[in-house]
Every structure is written in C-alpha cells, then in structure tokens.
Design a protein around this motif. Sequence first.
Motif, PDB file in Angstrom:
ATOM      1  N   LEU A 233     -21.989  41.105 -27.994  1.00  0.00           N
ATOM      2  CA  LEU A 233     -22.902  41.262 -29.293  1.00  0.00           C
ATOM      3  C   LEU A 233     -24.570  42.427 -29.229  1.00  0.00           C
ATOM      4  N   ILE A 234     -24.621  42.021 -28.062  1.00  0.00           N
ATOM      5  CA  ILE A 234     -26.106  43.230 -27.611  1.00  0.00           C
ATOM      6  C   ILE A 234     -25.638  44.383 -27.035  1.00  0.00           C
ATOM      7  N   ALA A 235     -24.534  44.029 -26.043  1.00  0.00           N
ATOM      8  CA  ALA A 235     -23.806  45.016 -25.542  1.00  0.00           C
ATOM      9  C   ALA A 235     -23.665  45.952 -26.263  1.00  0.00           C
TER      10      ALA A 235
ATOM     11  N   THR B  29     -35.961  40.250 -27.543  1.00  0.00           N
ATOM     12  CA  THR B  29     -35.176  38.658 -27.345  1.00  0.00           C
ATOM     13  C   THR B  29     -34.303  38.192 -26.966  1.00  0.00           C
ATOM     14  N   ASP B  30     -33.139  38.729 -25.832  1.00  0.00           N
ATOM     15  CA  ASP B  30     -32.277  38.447 -25.501  1.00  0.00           C
ATOM     16  C   ASP B  30     -33.100  37.373 -24.050  1.00  0.00           C
ATOM     17  N   ALA B  31     -33.715  38.358 -23.742  1.00  0.00           N
ATOM     18  CA  ALA B  31     -34.493  38.114 -22.052  1.00  0.00           C
ATOM     19  C   ALA B  31     -35.216  37.286 -22.630  1.00  0.00           C
TER      20      ALA B  31
ATOM     21  N   LEU C 164     -45.278  42.382 -27.884  1.00  0.00           N
ATOM     22  CA  LEU C 164     -43.835  43.664 -28.000  1.00  0.00           C
ATOM     23  C   LEU C 164     -43.482  42.579 -29.558  1.00  0.00           C
ATOM     24  N   SER C 165     -42.871  41.227 -28.844  1.00  0.00           N
ATOM     25  CA  SER C 165     -42.025  40.855 -29.870  1.00  0.00           C
ATOM     26  C   SER C 165     -42.186  40.699 -31.099  1.00  0.00           C
ATOM     27  N   ILE C 166     -43.423  40.137 -31.251  1.00  0.00           N
ATOM     28  CA  ILE C 166     -44.321  40.091 -32.268  1.00  0.00           C
ATOM     29  C   ILE C 166     -44.674  41.392 -33.230  1.00  0.00           C
ATOM     30  N   LEU C 167     -44.624  42.339 -32.448  1.00  0.00           N
ATOM     31  CA  LEU C 167     -45.060  43.554 -32.921  1.00  0.00           C
ATOM     32  C   LEU C 167     -43.798  44.102 -33.541  1.00  0.00           C
TER      33      LEU C 167
ATOM     34  N   TYR D 152     -32.067  37.346 -36.251  1.00  0.00           N
ATOM     35  CA  TYR D 152     -32.279  38.974 -35.067  1.00  0.00           C
ATOM     36  C   TYR D 152     -30.874  40.078 -35.106  1.00  0.00           C
ATOM     37  N   LEU D 153     -29.782  39.551 -34.781  1.00  0.00           N
ATOM     38  CA  LEU D 153     -28.587  39.765 -33.960  1.00  0.00           C
ATOM     39  C   LEU D 153     -27.938  40.303 -36.409  1.00  0.00           C
TER      40      LEU D 153
END
Length: 293
Positions: free
Chosen positions: A11-13, A55-57, A79-82, A256-257
């Motif tokens: 899905l991410i790809a 988030t995936d990482a 970075l994730s929170i931002l 998220y997705l």
Amino acid sequence: MDEQIMAVQVLIAVFLSINIVLLTTFFMKEIFYTTMRYIFFATTLMSDCLILVLTDAMLLQVYFNLKIPVGLCCFLTILSILYTLVTPFTLTAMSLERYVAICMPLRHAELCSPRSTLNCILIIHGLSSLPSIITFVIVFASAPLSFYQQNTVCILKIFTFHKWKNELLAAINQFYFISMCITVIYCYVQIMKVAKTASGEDKKSVWKGIKTVALHAFQLLLCLIQLWCPFIENAVFEINRKAYTIIRYFNYVVFYLASRCLSPLVYGLRDESFYLALKHYALLGFRGKRCFH
C-alpha cells in the motif's frame, strides 16, 4: 502478521508512486506552482510522502524489535510529530482558500497570492512544530546523559519522563482539534449560504467547492484522530505489548494510510485542470494530448 506487514508495504509503495506522479505533474506547469490551492496540495503530498516513509520505518523496527541509537530516534520522532500535524493544518488552510475564492472572489487574488501562500506554509510549520519542541525541551531537561548513549526500539513512550507532559500535549492537540473543526465548519456554512443565492455556472462552481470542503473535513477528521493515537498506544503498551503491536498496526492502516489516500482524490482526480495535466503527463503526452490542450 507477516502478511499484514507485507500488505502495508504494498500500500505504501502504491501511495508513494501515485504521489510522486502527482508531484511531478505539479512542477510541470507554472499555473500549479503559482496558485495557492495547488501549492497547498503539493505541500500535503510532500508531507504525506515523508510521514509514510518515517512511520513505516518506525513501524517495521517496532515489529522486528530493531534497536536504533536514541539520537536517531529523537530526530525521527521530531519529524514524525511535526508532519503528522502539517497535513491537517494545510487541509484547514485549503478550506479557507475555498472560502475566500467563493465568498470573497474580488479579494481572492490579493489574499491568496504566492507571497501569502509562503507565509501560510511558514505559519503551518511553526504551529505544527510546537508539540515536538515541547516534547524535546522536556526530554533534554530531564534525561541523563546515559539516555542518549543507548540503543532502543523507537516509540514515543521512551520520551515520557513526566506524566504531565502527555496531559500538556493532549491539551495542545485538543485545542488544535477544536480550532480546525470550527474553521472548516465555518467555511462550509458560509459557502452553503452563497450556494443558496448563486445561479447557473456560479452555482455549479459553488457546489463543487462545498463537496471539496466536505472531503477536506472528512480527511481532516481522520488526520486529527491520529493526534490521539499515541496516547491510546502508550496506555495499551503498559498493559500488553502484543495488543500494543496490533493496535499500532490498526491505527496506522486506518488513520495514516486511509486519510492520506484522499489527497489524490480531492485534487488529483476531482480538479479538472490538474486531472487533464496529470492525464497528459501520465500518458507521456500521447493519448491525453488533445484533451490537455
């Protein structure tokens, strides 16, 4: 669970590929990168790409129990929170742009100039950075030096040194939530008032704006629920690690997705000008050439 993780990667790809095509289209025509609503659209696409990768990482390293240096975890979490907040703030700004375009058409060019757009993007990033700044000011003031010298599984929980920090962040997120909701509802109501008095082509354009704001509102709701996910996950983490992994996976897929796949729908497919340009460049200028011109 391995099949679920693989499904997320697919899905991410797919989402990243679509977003890259949309961003490429954005930079191919001057009208797009000089118009406020398209610049905001590109901002959400870039924000979505970055948050999906980050988030995936973090999801993968939690699932496989991989430990990374605390310093790197700090950077990824900031970075994730931002960028979790950048998208909902930008969606709110896009709703305001539609309000100005429909309810204040004579002032649209003045209020929605490229300079104003840049200022809005800076304000969006400034507001979005507040929770991460607060989080890590508290961490840097509270954590011993040895904390930064260890490796850890990177989750937000490791940066909780005081319970009141979570309460403070919850209050900020709640304030953001209420402010964004009030703004979007106000825009929707005002555009609805214009729709009742409009006629002909104007009425068609106004109703299209209403549908766009409604889609923004739904996407915004999904994005804002994300603000509560870390607090739910932290509470579950204290009770059951296996349940934490399952809930984290569910939140990631749904909030998220799912929320981020709506951006291409709202402007990538529903906006006629962008859709024609996208069709033209996606087909390498052959089959879509006639309708693009």
